[in-house]
Design a protein around this motif. Structure first.
Motif, PDB file in Angstrom:
ATOM      1  N   THR A  41     -25.832  12.127  13.103  1.00 34.44           N
ATOM      2  CA  THR A  41     -25.142  11.619  11.908  1.00 34.44           C
ATOM      3  C   THR A  41     -25.901  12.034  10.663  1.00 34.44           C
ATOM      4  N   TYR A  42     -25.178  11.963   9.513  1.00 32.74           N
ATOM      5  CA  TYR A  42     -25.790  12.225   8.218  1.00 32.74           C
ATOM      6  C   TYR A  42     -25.125  11.319   7.205  1.00 32.74           C
ATOM      7  N   LEU A  43     -25.940  10.513   6.516  1.00 30.48           N
ATOM      8  CA  LEU A  43     -25.438   9.535   5.544  1.00 30.48           C
ATOM      9  C   LEU A  43     -24.360   8.640   6.176  1.00 30.48           C
ATOM     10  N   GLY A  44     -24.565   8.309   7.449  1.00 31.75           N
ATOM     11  CA  GLY A  44     -23.675   7.379   8.132  1.00 31.75           C
ATOM     12  C   GLY A  44     -22.431   7.992   8.744  1.00 31.75           C
ATOM     13  N   SER A  45     -22.253   9.297   8.599  1.00 31.37           N
ATOM     14  CA  SER A  45     -21.068   9.956   9.159  1.00 31.37           C
ATOM     15  C   SER A  45     -21.473  10.906  10.273  1.00 31.37           C
ATOM     16  N   ASN A  46     -20.580  11.048  11.273  1.00 35.04           N
ATOM     17  CA  ASN A  46     -20.829  11.970  12.376  1.00 35.04           C
ATOM     18  C   ASN A  46     -20.746  13.414  11.888  1.00 35.04           C
TER      19      ASN A  46
END
Length: 529
Positions: A494-499
């Motif tokens: 993930t990155y900044l809460g997104s997959n």
């Protein structure tokens, strides 16, 4: 604006009258109050001390009653060995260290300029210790400092605990007319070579402390607070090697500048203290009394320990926490209320015609803080410290007593930590040796962060210790999407809460092994969803 001499005289008179009024109030040693206004409460106040009597001695002429001749002019040449079995501990032009009230020349000067409290602790002989100070500071190793030395009747053995007991006093408390009680330091130094005394250079102004010369070690020291009275105290120490000669005097510190009268003689007098009745023995041979914890209390969830005082016929008891009286604690036992912080406990035992203060008992909360892992790694050619030395804690490592837990080879270990209440914690540890200099990483080429518990996290795997670690993940445009400095932490995709999308990502890893060898590696990893 200057003051009229009459007002100065009145001010000084008021100061002396205030001091005299304060002196009329007796310190009560059991109420937690500074009754006599000297800034010292209960056991901190020398008025509350109890004296112990010691008969045996490894020192000869410990009370300085035997002397070769009466002091003549306090020069090194004539008076450096005036006290039998003793000698001046350092080479200096002046040797004003021995005093005897039966010697008319010496008694006249001593009682005129700096009279001790009478009676003396023992007999008519005593010594003085000088610690010089200068308005313009000079290096410590050039400062005049006074010591007395003696080659011992029998050597002090390495690893055995000894105690030096003594009376000491400073008898000039009004040097700067403010009445402060200035502390002074008594230190004991040791050397294997009896010819090491005296140390220094006779032509020098001063030679500093013994540690400026080969073979000397500081065995122990004690800061004494009190003025115009003889104070009994002690220094306990354990030599790490055999000691054949000791020097007693000031430590190696530099005195701070202290405002004083214009008369430089009184400035120097301030830094002189007296000593008498020295005894040196193994600590076990002193008449000290000790607090004990009731067996089994405070362990296995049975509550906090109950402390027990030594019991004497027709005695009264007062308990102290950190030298201040505990209100209402007047029995032979005292149940501890908490051990959240380290505290020291004493008991004042009063019998008809005698009082005893027990040695300090440390109540420590260190045992719950010890945490030893069940499995760990040992780097080759390195020692592994699993638990540090802690005051009040002893360890047993596979049945061998130790002050700390240091592992030198792989194997299975049973480690028991015991506190001063007798409470214990036991740890079973498996230690595996690892060649840390060749500490390589296993890095997977792909991972599947789908939540099935299998290969969900991308991270480097190793069985090594790292002193430094850095993992960075970049996408195809060079943007950093993850970074960690913990080799046990990894990327969950993930990155900044997104997959993040499936694809190939670049990793950079730099790390230092436990032996401080730095390595770097880079490559690609496929994220598969």
């Amino acid at each position: 604006m200057s003051m009229h001499p009459r007002y100065i005289h009145s001010l000084l008179l008021c100061i002396f009258l205030l001091a005299a009024f304060r002196g009329l109030t007796q310190e009560i040693c059991t109420n937690g109050v500074d009754d006599d206004g000297d800034g010292l409460v209960d056991l901190y106040d020398p008025d509350c001390q109890c004296h112990f009597i010691v008969t045996d001695n490894l020192l000869q002429n410990g009370s300085f009653e035997l002397h070769d001749h009466c002091p003549v002019n306090y020069t090194y040449i004539s008076d450096s060995k005036i006290a039998t079995y003793w000698q001046y501990g350092s080479l200096m032009n002046e040797a004003e260290f021995y005093h005897n009230l039966n010697c008319s020349f010496d008694s006249l000067l001593t009682m005129l300029h700096m009279p001790p409290a009478l009676p003396l602790p023992d007999g008519t002989g005593f010594i003085s210790i000088l610690n010089s100070a200068f308005i313009t500071p000079i290096p410590e190793n050039d400062m005049p400092k006074g010591y007395v030395g003696q080659c011992l009747q029998a050597p002090l053995s390495a690893g055995e605990n000894y105690t030096l007991s003594f009376y000491a006093g400073r008898f000039r408390s009004w040097d700067n007319f403010i009445g402060n009680i200035f502390p002074f330091t008594v230190a004991v130094f040791g050397n294997a070579d009896c010819n090491a005394v005296p140390f220094g250079d006779l032509s020098a102004l001063g030679n500093g402390c013994p540690l400026n010369y080969p073979g000397w070690v500081l065995l122990g020291k004690k800061v004494i607070t009190g003025a115009n009275e003889w104070i009994q105290n002690k220094i306990s120490f354990t030599p790490s090697s055999q000691i054949n000669v000791i020097d007693v005097g000031v430590d190696c510190s530099v005195l701070p500048q202290i405002p004083d009268l214009a008369d430089s003689t009184t400035f120097l007098d301030y830094h002189i203290y007296y000593m008498d009745d020295l005894h040196l023995l193994p600590t076990k041979d002193f008449p000290f009394q000790y607090i004990h914890a009731q067996a089994g209390s405070g362990c296995n969830g049975n509550g906090l320990p109950i402390l027990e005082s030594p019991v004497f016929p027709n005695a009264t008891y007062q308990w102290y926490k950190d030298s201040v009286a505990i209100n209402g604690a007047t029995g032979t036992t005292y149940p501890l209320l908490d051990i959240a912080d380290e505290s020291y406990y004493n008991v004042l035992i009063s019998t008809p015609g005698k009082c005893i203060i027990t040695e300090a008992f440390l109540a420590s909360s260190a045992l719950p803080k010890i945490n030893i892992p069940a499995d760990t790694l040992l780097c080759d050619n390195n020692d592994l410290v699993l638990a540090p030395a802690l005051e009040g804690i002893t360890y047993s490592i596979n049945g061998v007593t130790a002050n700390d837990v240091t592992i030198t080879r792989q194997g299975s270990y049973s480690i028991t930590a015991t506190d001063n209440f007798g409470c214990q914690r036991t740890f079973n540890v498996n230690v595996v040796e690892q060649k840390c200099t060749d500490c390589d990483l296993y890095i997977p080429s792909a991972f599947t962060p789908n939540g099935d518990g299998l290969n969900d996290i991308f991270k480097a795997k190793s069985y090594c210790f790292f002193s430094e670690f850095d993992l960075q993940i970049l996408n195809r445009w060079g943007e950093k999407v993850f970074e960690s400095h913990n080799n046990n932490a990894g990327w969950d995709g993930t990155y900044l809460g997104s997959n993040m999308l499936s694809g190939v990502y670049v990793y950079f890893i730099s790390y230092s092994t436990a032996s401080h060898i730095t390595k770097t590696t880079k490559g690609t990893v496929a994220l598969i969803r």
